[in-house]
Design a protein around this motif. Structure first.
Motif, PDB file in Angstrom:
ATOM      1  N   PHE A  46       0.848  -1.189   0.000  1.00 17.86           N
ATOM      2  CA  PHE A  46       0.000   0.000   0.000  1.00 17.86           C
ATOM      3  C   PHE A  46       0.883   1.239   0.000  1.00 17.86           C
ATOM      4  O   PHE A  46       2.057   1.177   0.388  1.00 17.86           O
ATOM      5  CB  PHE A  46      -0.856   0.068   1.280  1.00 17.86           C
ATOM      6  N   ALA A  47       0.298   2.374  -0.369  1.00 17.62           N
ATOM      7  CA  ALA A  47       0.980   3.659  -0.224  1.00 17.62           C
ATOM      8  C   ALA A  47       1.143   3.960   1.263  1.00 17.62           C
ATOM      9  O   ALA A  47       0.318   3.557   2.091  1.00 17.62           O
ATOM     10  CB  ALA A  47       0.166   4.766  -0.887  1.00 17.62           C
ATOM     11  N   LYS A  49       1.019   6.016   4.711  1.00 19.73           N
ATOM     12  CA  LYS A  49      -0.049   6.867   5.266  1.00 19.73           C
ATOM     13  C   LYS A  49       0.185   8.338   4.934  1.00 19.73           C
ATOM     14  O   LYS A  49      -0.752   9.060   4.607  1.00 19.73           O
ATOM     15  CB  LYS A  49      -0.145   6.667   6.775  1.00 19.73           C
ATOM     16  N   LEU A  52      -0.937   9.000   1.388  1.00 23.10           N
ATOM     17  CA  LEU A  52      -2.400   9.025   1.308  1.00 23.10           C
ATOM     18  C   LEU A  52      -2.952  10.322   1.889  1.00 23.10           C
ATOM     19  O   LEU A  52      -3.846  10.938   1.305  1.00 23.10           O
ATOM     20  CB  LEU A  52      -2.989   7.815   2.041  1.00 23.10           C
ATOM     21  N   ASP A  53      -2.402  10.743   3.033  1.00 20.17           N
ATOM     22  CA  ASP A  53      -2.843  11.994   3.658  1.00 20.17           C
ATOM     23  C   ASP A  53      -2.584  13.181   2.734  1.00 20.17           C
ATOM     24  O   ASP A  53      -3.443  14.048   2.568  1.00 20.17           O
ATOM     25  CB  ASP A  53      -2.147  12.213   5.002  1.00 20.17           C
ATOM     26  N   GLU A  58      -8.549   8.609   1.744  1.00 17.27           N
ATOM     27  CA  GLU A  58      -8.815   7.946   3.027  1.00 17.27           C
ATOM     28  C   GLU A  58      -8.679   6.437   2.943  1.00 17.27           C
ATOM     29  O   GLU A  58      -8.286   5.789   3.904  1.00 17.27           O
ATOM     30  CB  GLU A  58     -10.210   8.319   3.517  1.00 17.27           C
ATOM     31  N   ASP A  59      -9.040   5.845   1.800  1.00 17.97           N
ATOM     32  CA  ASP A  59      -9.018   4.392   1.638  1.00 17.97           C
ATOM     33  C   ASP A  59      -7.805   3.997   0.801  1.00 17.97           C
ATOM     34  O   ASP A  59      -7.730   4.311  -0.385  1.00 17.97           O
ATOM     35  CB  ASP A  59     -10.310   3.935   0.952  1.00 17.97           C
ATOM     36  N   ALA A  60      -6.858   3.308   1.414  1.00 16.34           N
ATOM     37  CA  ALA A  60      -5.610   2.926   0.726  1.00 16.34           C
ATOM     38  C   ALA A  60      -5.863   2.064  -0.504  1.00 16.34           C
ATOM     39  O   ALA A  60      -5.022   2.000  -1.401  1.00 16.34           O
ATOM     40  CB  ALA A  60      -4.684   2.190   1.697  1.00 16.34           C
ATOM     41  N   GLU A  62      -7.831   2.712  -2.819  1.00 16.06           N
ATOM     42  CA  GLU A  62      -8.163   3.574  -3.955  1.00 16.06           C
ATOM     43  C   GLU A  62      -6.951   3.963  -4.796  1.00 16.06           C
ATOM     44  O   GLU A  62      -7.105   4.499  -5.885  1.00 16.06           O
ATOM     45  CB  GLU A  62      -8.857   4.847  -3.467  1.00 16.06           C
ATOM     46  N   TYR A  90       1.047  -0.431  -6.229  1.00 17.68           N
ATOM     47  CA  TYR A  90       0.562  -0.899  -4.941  1.00 17.68           C
ATOM     48  C   TYR A  90      -0.191  -2.219  -5.123  1.00 17.68           C
ATOM     49  O   TYR A  90      -1.279  -2.258  -5.702  1.00 17.68           O
ATOM     50  CB  TYR A  90      -0.290   0.179  -4.274  1.00 17.68           C
ATOM     51  N   PRO A  93      -4.142  -2.926  -3.686  1.00 19.61           N
ATOM     52  CA  PRO A  93      -5.188  -2.284  -4.486  1.00 19.61           C
ATOM     53  C   PRO A  93      -5.251  -2.827  -5.920  1.00 19.61           C
ATOM     54  O   PRO A  93      -6.342  -2.954  -6.483  1.00 19.61           O
ATOM     55  CB  PRO A  93      -4.800  -0.800  -4.465  1.00 19.61           C
TER      56      PRO A  93
END
Length: 135
Positions: A46-47, A49, A52-53, A58-60, A62, A90, A93
């Motif tokens: 995943f990316a 945090k 993402l921020d 909000e949903d990794a 995506e 990623y 996802p």
């Protein structure tokens, strides 16, 4: 490497996706690969945090891929030495999208995400890339 989970029933690993990305990049035309230059490719689950921020996501699940760096069109000789350009894929996802869609192979989806992020490296926006894909 096939597009299906292996005989153990496990989903494709980070290394499996990296191999698909390497094969997708190798299949691109020589001139296109040369224009890409020195980009580092990386596969993570995943990316981060913080990423993402920063993107307001909000949903990794995506975010399937990300280009990080100064695109080729905005670089100048007077810029300080930038961090190397990186393309992130990623895994989780991508796997979720692959299962949800069911109409493409995993190799095709990895190639699509990779080429999309290379488009950002070339300075193209999402709209530009969508228009090119539509043609």
């Amino acid at each position: 490497m096939s597009d299906a989970p292996d005989a153990s029933g496990l989903a494709p690993s980070l290394d499996d996706l990296a191999a698909l990305a390497e094969a997708a990049f190798a299949a691109l035309p020589d001139d296109f690969r040369k224009m890409t230059g020195d980009v580092i490719f990386r596969v993570d689950d995943f990316a981060a945090k913080e990423v993402l921020d920063e993107l307001g996501i909000e949903d990794a699940f995506e975010l399937t891929g990300l280009y990080q760096g100064v695109d080729i069109g905005r670089r100048t000789l007077f810029d300080p030495s930038p961090q190397p350009s990186m393309i992130f894929l990623y895994r989780r996802p991508i796997l979720d999208e692959w299962v949800d869609r069911g109409d493409v192979t995993l190799a095709e989806l990895v190639s699509h995400v990779l080429v999309h992020e290379i488009g950002h490296h070339f300075g193209l926006s999402d709209d530009d890339i969508d228009a090119i894909e539509g043609d």
